[in-house]
Design a protein around this motif. Sequence first.
Motif, short mmCIF file in Angstrom:
data_model
loop_
_atom_site.label_atom_id
_atom_site.label_comp_id
_atom_site.label_asym_id
_atom_site.label_seq_id
_atom_site.Cartn_x
_atom_site.Cartn_y
_atom_site.Cartn_z
N ILE A 12 0.85 -1.20 0.00
CA ILE A 12 0.00 0.00 0.00
C ILE A 12 0.88 1.25 0.00
CG2 ILE A 12 -1.64 1.33 1.37
CD1 ILE A 12 -2.87 -1.33 2.25
N ALA A 13 1.95 1.22 0.82
CA ALA A 13 2.84 2.38 0.88
C ALA A 13 3.50 2.62 -0.48
CB ALA A 13 3.91 2.16 1.96
N ALA A 14 4.01 1.55 -1.10
CA ALA A 14 4.69 1.72 -2.38
C ALA A 14 3.70 2.18 -3.45
CB ALA A 14 5.35 0.40 -2.80
N GLY A 15 2.50 1.61 -3.45
CA GLY A 15 1.49 2.02 -4.44
C GLY A 15 1.11 3.47 -4.26
N THR A 16 1.01 3.92 -2.99
CA THR A 16 0.68 5.32 -2.73
C THR A 16 1.78 6.24 -3.26
OG1 THR A 16 -0.31 4.54 -0.69
CG2 THR A 16 -0.05 6.90 -0.93
N TYR A 17 3.03 5.83 -3.06
CA TYR A 17 4.13 6.64 -3.57
C TYR A 17 4.01 6.80 -5.09
CZ TYR A 17 8.79 8.19 -4.79
OH TYR A 17 9.83 8.91 -5.29
N LEU A 18 3.77 5.67 -5.79
CA LEU A 18 3.71 5.71 -7.25
C LEU A 18 2.58 6.61 -7.72
CD1 LEU A 18 4.33 1.97 -8.16
CD2 LEU A 18 5.92 3.88 -8.26
N ALA A 19 1.43 6.53 -7.05
CA ALA A 19 0.27 7.27 -7.55
C ALA A 19 0.27 8.73 -7.11
CB ALA A 19 -1.02 6.59 -7.08
N GLU A 20 0.83 9.03 -5.91
CA GLU A 20 0.62 10.36 -5.34
C GLU A 20 1.89 11.19 -5.21
OE1 GLU A 20 -2.33 11.65 -4.39
OE2 GLU A 20 -3.28 9.87 -5.23
N PHE A 21 3.03 10.58 -4.96
CA PHE A 21 4.19 11.35 -4.55
C PHE A 21 5.35 11.35 -5.53
CE2 PHE A 21 1.86 10.77 -0.70
CZ PHE A 21 2.06 11.95 0.00
N ALA A 22 5.16 10.72 -6.70
CA ALA A 22 6.31 10.57 -7.60
C ALA A 22 6.16 11.42 -8.85
CB ALA A 22 6.48 9.10 -7.97
N GLU A 23 5.27 12.46 -8.78
CA GLU A 23 5.00 13.18 -10.04
C GLU A 23 6.23 13.91 -10.58
OE1 GLU A 23 4.21 15.81 -6.64
OE2 GLU A 23 3.44 13.83 -7.17
N ARG A 24 7.20 14.19 -9.68
CA ARG A 24 8.38 14.93 -10.16
C ARG A 24 9.48 13.99 -10.66
NH1 ARG A 24 9.09 18.81 -5.38
NH2 ARG A 24 7.03 19.74 -5.33
N ARG A 25 9.28 12.68 -10.49
CA ARG A 25 10.31 11.74 -10.95
C ARG A 25 9.67 10.68 -11.83
NH1 ARG A 25 13.25 9.87 -5.59
NH2 ARG A 25 15.18 11.02 -5.89
N PRO A 26 9.21 11.09 -13.03
CA PRO A 26 8.46 10.15 -13.88
C PRO A 26 9.27 8.93 -14.31
CG PRO A 26 8.89 12.21 -15.03
CD PRO A 26 9.31 12.43 -13.63
N VAL A 27 10.57 9.11 -14.55
CA VAL A 27 11.38 7.97 -15.01
C VAL A 27 11.49 6.92 -13.91
CG1 VAL A 27 13.63 7.25 -15.85
CG2 VAL A 27 12.67 9.43 -16.59
#
Lengths: 330, 287
Positions: free
Chosen positions: B89-104
């Motif tokens: 859940i934590a990793a999925g949340t990071y991918l969906a919500e907190f990684a917009e500045r690191r798309p690669v």
Amino acid sequence: MTVYSAASSAVGVEAAGARDRSAAESRQDSLFRWALAGSATLVLVVLGSAALSMLWGGRLAFQTFGWHFIVSDEWDAVGRHFGAFVPIYGTLVSSAIAMLIAVPVSFGIALFLTEIAPNWLQAPIAAAIELLAGIPSIIYGMWGLFSFVPFMSDHVLPWINDHLGPLPWIGVLFRGPPLGIGMLTAGIVLGIMVIPFISSVMRDVFRTVPASLKESAYALGSTTWEVVWKVVLPYTRSAVVGGIFLGLGRALGETMAVTFVLGNAHQLSASLLMPGNSIAATIANEFTEADSDIYLSSLIALGFLLFVVTLIVLAIARLMLSNLARREGR
Amino acid sequence: MQSPRGLILRRRASNLVSKALGVAATLFGLSWLFWILVVTLINGARALSPRIFTEITPPPGADGGLANALVGSAVMSVLGVLIGAPLGIAAGTYLAEFAERRPVWRETIRFVNDILLSAPSIVLGLFVYTIVVRQIGHFSGLAGALALGLIVLPVVVRTTDETLRLVPNMMREAALSLGIPRWKVTVQVLYRAALPGILTGVLLGLARITGETAPLLFTALNNQFWSSNLNGPTASVPVVIFQFAMSPYDAWHSLAWAGAFVVTMVVLALSVGARAFLLKNRMDSNA
């Protein structure tokens, strides 16, 4: 005056409180973000360290046998000489048989679900096919051993022996005692197991074809088959290949079902009716019997080979599938 | 040059043949499902008795049940979910919500997660064997739970990521405009909206590990007796099925069928239940 100063000091306290709170909240925010980022990184770490740990565990085998480990077919636990050609061959051949069965059948199912079936029938049939993917592989193994193997040896294999055995060139593949267990049976069971994966990808990508494309072809007088074969399939080609590779990745690494019906025999045989071995089945069968370091190391080295091959196949599958997603603008 | 009439007939014929083959392929696929389920249900129902749930696995030639294996399976599966689901859940949340500045970086993790999702489970078992079992020197139920947790992880990452991306942006903007910190927005607003999807992912992960055999062979191994020590070899239903089905004893075969029946029922109930749950929630929110 006193009222004013009291008010201003109250405002000051409130501002300081708000500052404290926003500082605390931004600390909590960055802590939260770092915890999440750490968990996400863990996904990469698991994949990387899985590969490295197996390379490390198998180093003894790789150092001792070198490339003989891959090309030698001698698997001798007593003499402590291990060559993995038989399991590698078995994995490749049983997966090839599985794909020969699963690809056309999956295409037929996707065709049925997108073009032939009436609307009310599509969802239930699709759900039933997906149930095939939900059945644990150990159940496939038990059913295979107690139900499918006797069926093969009583009804199918004698027929194959009589009718395909005498053929020139390919006949040698189909001659042998009708034991039931063997490469052909394992390939068929694997084929059934990967049908739901391939057919659900095919069905999903067939649905992404723009209706205008299909309608244009129909307007020119195409039949349903011509629309599927000449419009839908070319449009979705890369994703269909991706789905097939996804199924192949599953077939290569499938363990329990194959272990039950393949026969665990370290012998090379041209006939598909003879027992054989696969990488995953060898590891599952012999791991607890491994009594020397070199034996254990050889099994882990086998696991490493399997991992690398499936990683490559699955990576190709994902790249092919993401091409379509990108074109869709998703 | 062929006559137009012949051409039309041929095209019609090939159209008809292809449709017939499509129907045949579907029936072919469904018939296997039917065959497997019927064989499992009939043999399992015949072997089922109350003793399955009250007695432990017998030595060859004796009668017994599967109680220790059922408990072992349940404990290891629940522990596996407790390990895999929070991380997922934590990793999925990071991918969906907190990684917009690191798309690669984000797409790399998504790509690797998708590969992990279909990677052979036997390999994850070997991995846990080399990093845990070999280091501590003995087989352990906890190591088995860890291997199962690694199988749950990518399933939950994927479903959490996908569900959170479906939450409308309006919700984030409304909450943030009130000055709520992002972690509170995530936990109290977004998770509440995405809860059905996330729970479905967890249930699907649980369904997947309930029948899992291969990774447990190298980690939890098996145990013929009651064991309250999770840090020792622990029995599980799939491994017992494997051992008993491959044996020459009829009493063991019958127990293996009973185990297969229970596992199939639990897995099918979990996966059908998870999908029905998601479907119901989607319909509620659309209404």
